[in-house]
Design an enzyme around this catalytic site. Structure first.
Site, short mmCIF file in Angstrom:
data_model
loop_
_atom_site.label_atom_id
_atom_site.label_comp_id
_atom_site.label_asym_id
_atom_site.label_seq_id
_atom_site.Cartn_x
_atom_site.Cartn_y
_atom_site.Cartn_z
CG ASN A 180 -0.35 -0.25 2.51
OD1 ASN A 180 0.87 -0.13 2.63
ND2 ASN A 180 -1.14 -0.55 3.51
NE ARG A 184 2.37 2.41 12.00
CZ ARG A 184 1.84 2.15 10.79
NH1 ARG A 184 1.27 3.11 10.10
NH2 ARG A 184 1.86 0.93 10.29
CD GLN A 189 -4.04 4.21 14.03
OE1 GLN A 189 -3.52 5.13 13.46
NE2 GLN A 189 -4.21 3.06 13.44
CG HIS A 191 -4.24 4.00 9.91
ND1 HIS A 191 -3.33 3.38 10.72
CD2 HIS A 191 -3.64 4.04 8.69
CE1 HIS A 191 -2.24 3.07 10.04
NE2 HIS A 191 -2.42 3.45 8.79
P1 NDP Z 1 10.22 1.85 3.47
O1 NDP Z 1 10.87 0.83 4.33
O2 NDP Z 1 10.28 1.70 2.00
O3 NDP Z 1 10.83 3.28 3.79
C1 NDP Z 1 11.13 3.72 5.06
C2 NDP Z 1 12.24 4.72 4.95
O4 NDP Z 1 12.42 5.32 6.23
C3 NDP Z 1 13.58 4.11 4.55
O5 NDP Z 1 14.08 4.84 3.45
C4 NDP Z 1 14.43 4.33 5.80
O6 NDP Z 1 15.73 4.70 5.50
C5 NDP Z 1 13.78 5.55 6.40
N1 NDP Z 1 14.13 5.76 7.79
C6 NDP Z 1 14.12 4.89 8.81
N2 NDP Z 1 14.50 5.48 9.94
C7 NDP Z 1 14.77 6.76 9.63
C8 NDP Z 1 15.24 7.87 10.38
N3 NDP Z 1 15.52 7.74 11.68
N4 NDP Z 1 15.39 9.04 9.73
C9 NDP Z 1 15.13 9.15 8.41
N5 NDP Z 1 14.70 8.13 7.65
C10 NDP Z 1 14.54 6.95 8.26
O7 NDP Z 1 8.72 1.94 3.98
P2 NDP Z 1 7.45 2.61 3.28
O8 NDP Z 1 7.88 3.85 2.60
O9 NDP Z 1 6.68 1.61 2.51
O10 NDP Z 1 6.59 2.96 4.58
C11 NDP Z 1 7.07 3.87 5.55
C12 NDP Z 1 6.18 3.88 6.76
O11 NDP Z 1 4.91 4.40 6.41
C13 NDP Z 1 5.86 2.48 7.33
O12 NDP Z 1 6.87 2.02 8.20
C14 NDP Z 1 4.58 2.72 8.05
O13 NDP Z 1 4.84 3.17 9.37
C15 NDP Z 1 3.94 3.85 7.26
N6 NDP Z 1 2.80 3.35 6.47
C16 NDP Z 1 1.57 3.90 6.68
C17 NDP Z 1 0.47 3.41 6.02
C18 NDP Z 1 -0.90 4.02 6.19
O14 NDP Z 1 -1.89 3.38 5.87
N7 NDP Z 1 -1.01 5.25 6.68
C19 NDP Z 1 0.58 2.27 5.09
C20 NDP Z 1 1.95 1.88 4.83
C21 NDP Z 1 3.00 2.38 5.55
P3 NDP Z 1 16.88 3.71 5.14
O15 NDP Z 1 16.41 2.91 3.99
O16 NDP Z 1 17.94 4.68 4.77
O17 NDP Z 1 17.13 2.91 6.36
#
Ligand code: NDP
Length: 400
Positions: free
Chosen positions: A147, A285, A314, A333
């Site tokens: 998603n 989140r 939630q 959400h």
């Molecule tokens: P990804 O794993 O593709 O991307 C997460 C990114 O966050 C990575 O690039 C990672 O960096 C980066 N990251 C982690 N920690 C840090 C930090 N401390 N500072 C900066 N960047 C950081 O996940 P998605 O993009 O698919 O999803 C992201 C989040 O969105 C999920 O974890 C979830 O919480 C949320 N989400 C919400 C949904 C909703 O329905 N509202 C649905 C799906 C997701 P690096 O790769 O460099 O480690």
């Protein structure tokens, strides 16, 4: 034979749908990075139907019962007498969605001696105490990418909604008004603004790509740098920390996972570093932000708007300040649970279960925790620890 407890959100108040607004879903084969969509051997549901609510059962009952397993589906997940708590003692697998999360705290994990796997039907496993799961050797898996694009579309909608003052203007129409000045006194063009994402993973990068045609300056902050070719294609400015990004951006969107390192990254202190009148969008989140600091920043005008669809806990209780703070554009959400997304994560959940029961490896891209440590995608995006503290507050929610 295994017992599977599946926690899903309630059916619509009008009952489980008999008909739908559209007849089909577009056919997609791959995600933008080339990853294939879920590949279960078979599915027993019709894509485009409501799978994420209790009666939808993620389309799993026929498959699981047909293989001799027991499936318990419930929306009752919080408080001492919840069905989840009653059923945990002999459960082998718990499945839930982040929209209506089964908070798998260390206490709950301790009360589930047979538990072997926790599946997030969606993305984001912060509702599970990953530390406790690691210590017990429980596998945690989610349906990576299912998603991400759905959420990115929601982010774009919310940026435009806030900047152009859509919701208050819509409300004037509903009240029978034609109050143009009331609507436009807070309405701007996005064009020319500076927009930054905290994290440029699957969602963050998609948001950047969707924003490019709007003629905005694009910024990102991530622990790892994007390839130079992508930075050039989108004319991106990379920031190594939040302070540097927030100082120059008119719109900031949060797209990183919640883990102990990112919890409350937006707080009274860091908000002081934002431009006055910035817009903040958080579909990642709720706990990335300090709840009261967000409300205070909207009251003071430090933020011009806040929108998102993620809360903590939630469901959010009726008195959660984000329901009533000024200039917000909150939804429950929902961004990652469109009917389109549900078809993908129901298929992905089935794929994970098929692998588990047939003794085949679960895709590396779906793994968060395995064999006592962060694994697969989890090892890349999460840090060890627990982000479920305070989840018992969800029991205060009362159905409207
Ligand atoms: P990804 O794993 O593709 O991307 C997460 C990114 O966050 C990575 O690039 C990672 O960096 C980066 N990251 C982690 N920690 C840090 C930090 N401390 N500072 C900066 N960047 C950081 O996940 P998605 O993009 O698919 O999803 C992201 C989040 O969105 C999920 O974890 C979830 O919480 C949320 N989400 C919400 C949904 C909703 O329905 N509202 C649905 C799906 C997701 P690096 O790769 O460099 O480690």
């Amino acid at each position: 034979m295994a017992k599977i407890v599946c926690v899903l959100y309630d059916d619509p108040v009008t009952g489980y749908p008999k008909t739908y607004a559209r007849d089909d879903l577009p056919h997609l084969e791959r995600y933008p990075d080339g990853q294939t969509l879920p590949t279960p051997r078979y599915i027993d549901f019709v894509p485009g139907t409501l799978l994420g609510s209790v009666s939808g059962e993620l389309g799993l009952r026929k498959y699981l019962e047909g293989n001799g397993h027991q499936l318990v589906v419930t929306s009752s997940k919080d408080g001492a007498n919840s069905v989840l708590d009653r059923e945990l003692h002999d459960a082998e697998i718990v499945i839930s969605q982040p929209f209506w999360p089964a908070y798998m705290t260390a206490e709950r994990i301790a009360r589930a001696p047979k538990l072997k796997m926790i599946v997030t039907a969606g993305i984001g496993s912060d509702h599970t105490d990953l530390q406790a799961a690691m210590e017990r050797g429980i596998t945690v898996a989610e349906v990576t990418y299912c998603n991400s694009n759905s959420v990115a579309e929601h982010v774009l909608m919310m940026i435009l909604g806030l900047v152009r003052n859509y919701i208050p203007s819509y409300n004037w129409v509903m009240k029978g008004g034609w109050n143009i000045a009331d609507c436009v006194a807070r309405s701007y063009d996005l064009e020319g603004m500076q927009v930054g994402t905290v994290a440029a993973g699957r969602i963050g990068l998609r948001v950047l790509r969707l924003l490019k045609p709007f003629g905005v300056g694009l910024h990102y902050m991530d622990r790892h740098r994007l390839p130079e070719s992508v930075e050039q294609e989108l004319n991106l400015t990379h920031h190594t920390n939040l302070a540097s990004l927030s100082k120059v951006c008119d719109v900031v969107t949060l797209n990183c996972p919640l883990h102990p390192e990112t919890e409350h990254m937006i707080n009274a202190d860091t908000l002081k570093g934002f431009k006055r009148g910035a817009y903040l969008i958080n579909t990642a989140r709720g706990k990335l932000c300090d709840r009261d600091a967000i409300a205070a920043a909207l009251e003071s005008g430090q933020l011009a708007g806040y929108a998102g669809d993620v809360w903590f806990p939630q469901p959010a209780p009726a008195d959660h300040p984000w329901r009533s703070m000024p200039h917000h554009g909150m939804t429950p959400h929902i961004s990652g649970t469109s009917l389109s997304a549900q078809a993908r994560y129901a298929a992905g959940t089935r794929e994970i279960l098929e692998c588990y029961f047939e003794g085949r490896p679960i895709r590396n891209e779906y793994l968060i925790v395995q064999k006592g440590e962060l694994a697969g995608v989890g090892a890349h995006s999460y840090s060890a620890g627990n982000a479920t503290k305070g989840s018992e507050e969800a029991a205060r929610y009362k159905k409207q």
